[in-house]
Design an enzyme around this catalytic site. Structure first.
Site, PDB file in Angstrom:
ATOM      1  N   LYS A   9      57.138  70.395  43.440  1.00  0.00           N
ATOM      2  CA  LYS A   9      56.086  70.896  42.530  1.00  0.00           C
ATOM      3  C   LYS A   9      54.841  71.317  43.295  1.00  0.00           C
ATOM      4  O   LYS A   9      54.144  72.251  42.901  1.00  0.00           O
ATOM      5  CB  LYS A   9      55.736  69.854  41.467  1.00  0.00           C
ATOM      6  N   ALA A  24      80.237  74.399  34.860  1.00  0.00           N
ATOM      7  CA  ALA A  24      79.714  75.573  35.573  1.00  0.00           C
ATOM      8  C   ALA A  24      80.687  76.742  35.524  1.00  0.00           C
ATOM      9  O   ALA A  24      80.307  77.886  35.754  1.00  0.00           O
ATOM     10  CB  ALA A  24      79.432  75.194  37.020  1.00  0.00           C
ATOM     11  N   GLY A  26      60.783  65.156  36.543  1.00  0.00           N
ATOM     12  CA  GLY A  26      62.079  64.754  37.108  1.00  0.00           C
ATOM     13  C   GLY A  26      63.263  65.074  36.228  1.00  0.00           C
ATOM     14  O   GLY A  26      63.572  66.237  35.969  1.00  0.00           O
ATOM     15  N   LYS A  30      52.299  69.584  38.279  1.00  0.00           N
ATOM     16  CA  LYS A  30      53.322  69.705  37.232  1.00  0.00           C
ATOM     17  C   LYS A  30      52.775  70.417  35.994  1.00  0.00           C
ATOM     18  O   LYS A  30      53.454  71.276  35.416  1.00  0.00           O
ATOM     19  CB  LYS A  30      53.851  68.311  36.877  1.00  0.00           C
ATOM     20  N   THR A  65      65.447  60.630  49.413  1.00  0.00           N
ATOM     21  CA  THR A  65      65.664  59.986  48.105  1.00  0.00           C
ATOM     22  C   THR A  65      66.397  60.919  47.137  1.00  0.00           C
ATOM     23  O   THR A  65      67.453  60.574  46.585  1.00  0.00           O
ATOM     24  CB  THR A  65      64.306  59.587  47.486  1.00  0.00           C
TER      25      THR A  65
HETATM   26  N1  LIG Z   1      61.377  60.937  44.885  1.00  0.00           N
HETATM   27  C1  LIG Z   1      61.286  61.338  43.618  1.00  0.00           C
HETATM   28  O1  LIG Z   1      61.496  60.573  42.682  1.00  0.00           O
HETATM   29  C2  LIG Z   1      60.937  62.760  43.308  1.00  0.00           C
HETATM   30  C3  LIG Z   1      60.692  63.673  44.303  1.00  0.00           C
HETATM   31  N2  LIG Z   1      60.417  64.969  43.996  1.00  0.00           N
HETATM   32  C4  LIG Z   1      60.199  65.942  45.055  1.00  0.00           C
HETATM   33  O2  LIG Z   1      61.420  66.108  45.765  1.00  0.00           O
HETATM   34  C5  LIG Z   1      61.155  66.428  47.121  1.00  0.00           C
HETATM   35  C6  LIG Z   1      61.875  65.434  48.013  1.00  0.00           C
HETATM   36  O3  LIG Z   1      61.370  64.142  47.737  1.00  0.00           O
HETATM   37  P1  LIG Z   1      62.082  62.822  48.319  1.00  0.00           P
HETATM   38  O4  LIG Z   1      63.550  62.986  48.316  1.00  0.00           O
HETATM   39  O5  LIG Z   1      61.469  61.700  47.571  1.00  0.00           O
HETATM   40  O6  LIG Z   1      61.529  62.831  49.810  1.00  0.00           O
HETATM   41  P2  LIG Z   1      62.099  62.017  51.061  1.00  0.00           P
HETATM   42  O7  LIG Z   1      60.964  61.841  51.991  1.00  0.00           O
HETATM   43  O8  LIG Z   1      62.860  60.819  50.618  1.00  0.00           O
HETATM   44  O9  LIG Z   1      63.159  63.050  51.702  1.00  0.00           O
HETATM   45  C7  LIG Z   1      62.775  64.174  52.439  1.00  0.00           C
HETATM   46  C8  LIG Z   1      63.834  64.379  53.519  1.00  0.00           C
HETATM   47  O10 LIG Z   1      63.559  65.604  54.195  1.00  0.00           O
HETATM   48  C9  LIG Z   1      63.800  65.394  55.588  1.00  0.00           C
HETATM   49  N3  LIG Z   1      63.041  66.389  56.339  1.00  0.00           N
HETATM   50  C10 LIG Z   1      61.710  66.405  56.619  1.00  0.00           C
HETATM   51  N4  LIG Z   1      61.405  67.521  57.331  1.00  0.00           N
HETATM   52  C11 LIG Z   1      62.550  68.220  57.470  1.00  0.00           C
HETATM   53  C12 LIG Z   1      62.868  69.445  58.110  1.00  0.00           C
HETATM   54  N5  LIG Z   1      61.959  70.186  58.722  1.00  0.00           N
HETATM   55  N6  LIG Z   1      64.153  69.851  58.080  1.00  0.00           N
HETATM   56  C13 LIG Z   1      65.113  69.114  57.458  1.00  0.00           C
HETATM   57  N7  LIG Z   1      64.860  67.927  56.842  1.00  0.00           N
HETATM   58  C14 LIG Z   1      63.595  67.500  56.851  1.00  0.00           C
HETATM   59  C15 LIG Z   1      63.377  63.961  55.840  1.00  0.00           C
HETATM   60  O11 LIG Z   1      63.984  63.453  57.029  1.00  0.00           O
HETATM   61  C16 LIG Z   1      63.875  63.279  54.579  1.00  0.00           C
HETATM   62  O12 LIG Z   1      65.194  62.797  54.727  1.00  0.00           O
HETATM   63  C17 LIG Z   1      59.623  66.426  47.250  1.00  0.00           C
HETATM   64  O13 LIG Z   1      59.154  67.745  47.070  1.00  0.00           O
HETATM   65  C18 LIG Z   1      59.178  65.543  46.088  1.00  0.00           C
HETATM   66  O14 LIG Z   1      57.869  65.837  45.646  1.00  0.00           O
HETATM   67  C19 LIG Z   1      60.393  65.420  42.702  1.00  0.00           C
HETATM   68  C20 LIG Z   1      60.641  64.563  41.664  1.00  0.00           C
HETATM   69  C21 LIG Z   1      60.894  63.153  41.896  1.00  0.00           C
HETATM   70  N1  LIG Z   2      55.381  60.671  42.637  1.00  0.00           N
HETATM   71  C1  LIG Z   2      55.953  61.220  41.461  1.00  0.00           C
HETATM   72  C2  LIG Z   2      57.428  61.413  41.655  1.00  0.00           C
HETATM   73  C3  LIG Z   2      57.976  62.427  40.775  1.00  0.00           C
HETATM   74  O1  LIG Z   2      57.597  63.560  40.689  1.00  0.00           O
HETATM   75  C4  LIG Z   2      55.694  60.272  40.284  1.00  0.00           C
HETATM   76  O2  LIG Z   2      55.183  59.163  40.514  1.00  0.00           O
HETATM   77  O3  LIG Z   2      55.944  60.673  39.152  1.00  0.00           O
HETATM   78 NA    NA Z   3      62.451  68.166  34.661  1.00  0.00          NA
END
Ligand SMILES: NC(=O)C1=CN([C@@H]2O[C@H](COP(=O)(O)OP(=O)(O)OC[C@H]3O[C@@H](n4cnc5c(N)ncnc54)[C@H](O)[C@@H]3O)[C@@H](O)[C@H]2O)C=CC1
Ligand SMILES: N[C@@H](CC=O)C(=O)O
Ligand code: NA
Length: 444
Positions: free
Chosen positions: A105, A33, A134, A205, A13
């Site tokens: 986080k 930048a 975020g 957070k 995502t």
């Molecule tokens: N989705 C959101 O709105 C937000 C997410 N985050 C943080 O951002 C981070 C990513 O979240 P998302 O993008 O939502 O997760 P996601 O699950 O959509 O993406 C994670 C990706 O990492 C890949 N992956 C898993 N293991 C791997 C490995 N060993 N090597 C390479 N790739 C690997 C997966 O195939 C997947 O494409 C997390 O730490 C989450 O807490 C923070 C703020 C908001």
């Molecule tokens: N799961 C979190 C995603 C962002 O950090 C939320 O709901 O705020």
């Molecule tokens: Na922020």
């Protein structure tokens, strides 16, 4: 100057948002930048899905370590999530002399001390704007914009999933489970949604904000964490009738003997701006001694809002990459020769030492003398009552009901005192169900 080379670990995502925003706004971002920022390698376990996002010109691998081993990569972005492989990869990237940008986080709240120390020793940056609220630039606001202030407290709606659930339950009367499923479908919820609904994500957070605001080490293990799973629709309704909204707040506060660090549902006066933050939106209120109260509002989750913060970190690093490590923006806002020198030794207070006011709901037998007994116990414990609301028995249990709800708002009380008096009230034979206790924050 040659473009700075970036390797992206995990293109789900957030990762795909980073790729798309960087591609779309490339010229503007490069001008800001002072040099180009190029993603030259991407690693994801799902190589085909990753290729579909980035196209044929960028190298996609399934082994993240191939990126860390590439000497041309200056910055590694970790967007895999979790504490396991992500921790190993971040530490390996630092050891290889790469700057790190992460939205993780959970990783930083639990292993931040180790990671920041490793980065300081190696002279590289670990940037994490996306990890808190975020797209809202709250890390920058705390670390740079408010740097003149002695921060007094921070209170934030920092989990979109739970705010979405509470908003939909209040305004549409929908059930918890139905709204949670919708939050998962919309991509707000964590891979494990118990982190959202049990308050763990918000605690990650607020732990990071607390470290920056007060100069203490990141100490997730000391945070008090309570989620929204035990909240009843009745409490949301009664709070509204009393002029409050219930929000899951992450709170960190400078108290006399230490720092409060806590996440729990809170009654907030409906007239406060933060009480009117609805849906998956986030908001953080920061009180500083010079600036007064400031409020930051925006999207705390989602692909491009989170990417906005990740790219801001990339730009910071691109600007500072060649600067002397001692003159860069510090990880946690306090500058010193070593990370340990910068840390304050203020303790995180146990929850029993926190002083706040309370909403109590008691399901009681509808008979004479019950109210006097309950208020008598509160008076004996020195708890001052702000307001009492007694529902009609018919309204609570239907016509002819022998039970009613007693709602009590208190003035400030120490949590330890409140625990003791709740235990005494619970033991009364006329108190018929577990007492609901929700903390109340005036936020002024
Ligand atoms: N989705 C959101 O709105 C937000 C997410 N985050 C943080 O951002 C981070 C990513 O979240 P998302 O993008 O939502 O997760 P996601 O699950 O959509 O993406 C994670 C990706 O990492 C890949 N992956 C898993 N293991 C791997 C490995 N060993 N090597 C390479 N790739 C690997 C997966 O195939 C997947 O494409 C997390 O730490 C989450 O807490 C923070 C703020 C908001
Ligand atoms: N799961 C979190 C995603 C962002 O950090 C939320 O709901 O705020
Ligand atoms: Na922020």
């Amino acid at each position: 100057m040659k473009p700075i080379q970036v390797g992206l670990l995990g293109i789900g995502t957030v990762g795909s948002g980073v790729f798309n925003v960087l591609a779309r706004n490339q010229d503007e971002i490069s001008r800001r930048a002072g040099r180009g920022i190029e993603i030259t390698m991407v690693a994801d376990l799902d190589v085909e899905r990753a290729k579909a996002v980035v196209g044929a010109d960028i190298q996609v691998v399934n082994d993240a370590r191939a990126i860390i081993a590439n000497p041309d990569i200056d910055i590694v972005i970790e967007l895999i999530g979790g504490y396991g492989i992500a921790r190993a990869l971040v530490l390996e990237a630092i050891a290889a002399g790469k700057h790190v940008v992460t939205a993780n986080k959970a990783l930083l709240a639990v292993h931040g001390t180790e990671i920041f120390a490793a980065a300081s020793a190696k002279g590289v940056m670990v940037a994490f704007e996306a990890a808190v609220a975020g797209g809202i630039p709250i890390i920058k606001a705390l670390r740079e914009g408010l740097t003149a202030n002695r921060i007094q407290w921070i209170a934030g709606i920092i989990n979109g999933t739970t705010n979405f659930i509470l908003s939909e339950m209040r305004s549409k009367g929908l059930d918890f489970d139905v709204v949670l499923r919708e939050a998962q479908r919309l991509g707000y919820a964590e891979a494990d949604p118990t982190f959202d609904i049990e308050g763990v994500d918000a605690a990650h957070k607020v732990t990071l904000m607390s470290a920056i605001a007060f100069g203490i080490p990141v100490q997730f293990d000391k945070a008090y964490v309570e989620g929204i799973t035990k909240l009843g629709a009745a409490d949301i309704k009664y709070a509204e009738q009393l002029g409050y909204r219930i929000k899951l707040l992450g709170i960190t506060k400078r108290a006399d003997k230490g720092i409060e660090l806590r996440v729990h549902p809170s009654l907030v006066p409906s007239k406060r701006l933060i009480a009117n933050v609805e849906g998956a939106m986030n908001a953080v209120v920061v009180q500083g001694d010079a600036v007064g109260t400031t409020l930051y509002y925006g999207k705390g989750a989602g692909s491009e809002p989170t990417a906005s913060a990740v790219i801001a970190d990339l730009v910071d690093i691109a600007r500072l990459h060649t600067a002397d490590p001692e003159h860069r923006v510090p990880h946690l806002a306090f500058q010193a020769n070593t990370l340990a020198d910068a840390m304050d030794t203020l303790p995180v207070l146990p929850m029993s030492e926190v002083v706040t006011s309370y909403y109590l709901r008691l399901r009681v037998a509808d008979q004479a003398g019950v109210l006097a007994k309950v208020t008598g116990l509160l008076a004996e414990a020195g708890v001052s009552i702000d307001a009492v609301l007694q529902r009609e028995a018919d309204e609570v249990g239907g016509e002819g009901s022998t039970q009613t709800d007693l709602i009590i708002l208190t003035h400030d009380t120490r949590e330890g005192t409140m625990d003791a008096v709740i235990a005494q009230m619970q033991a009364l034979p006329t108190v018929l169900a577990p007492i609901t206790r929700i903390r109340k924050e005036e936020l002024n």
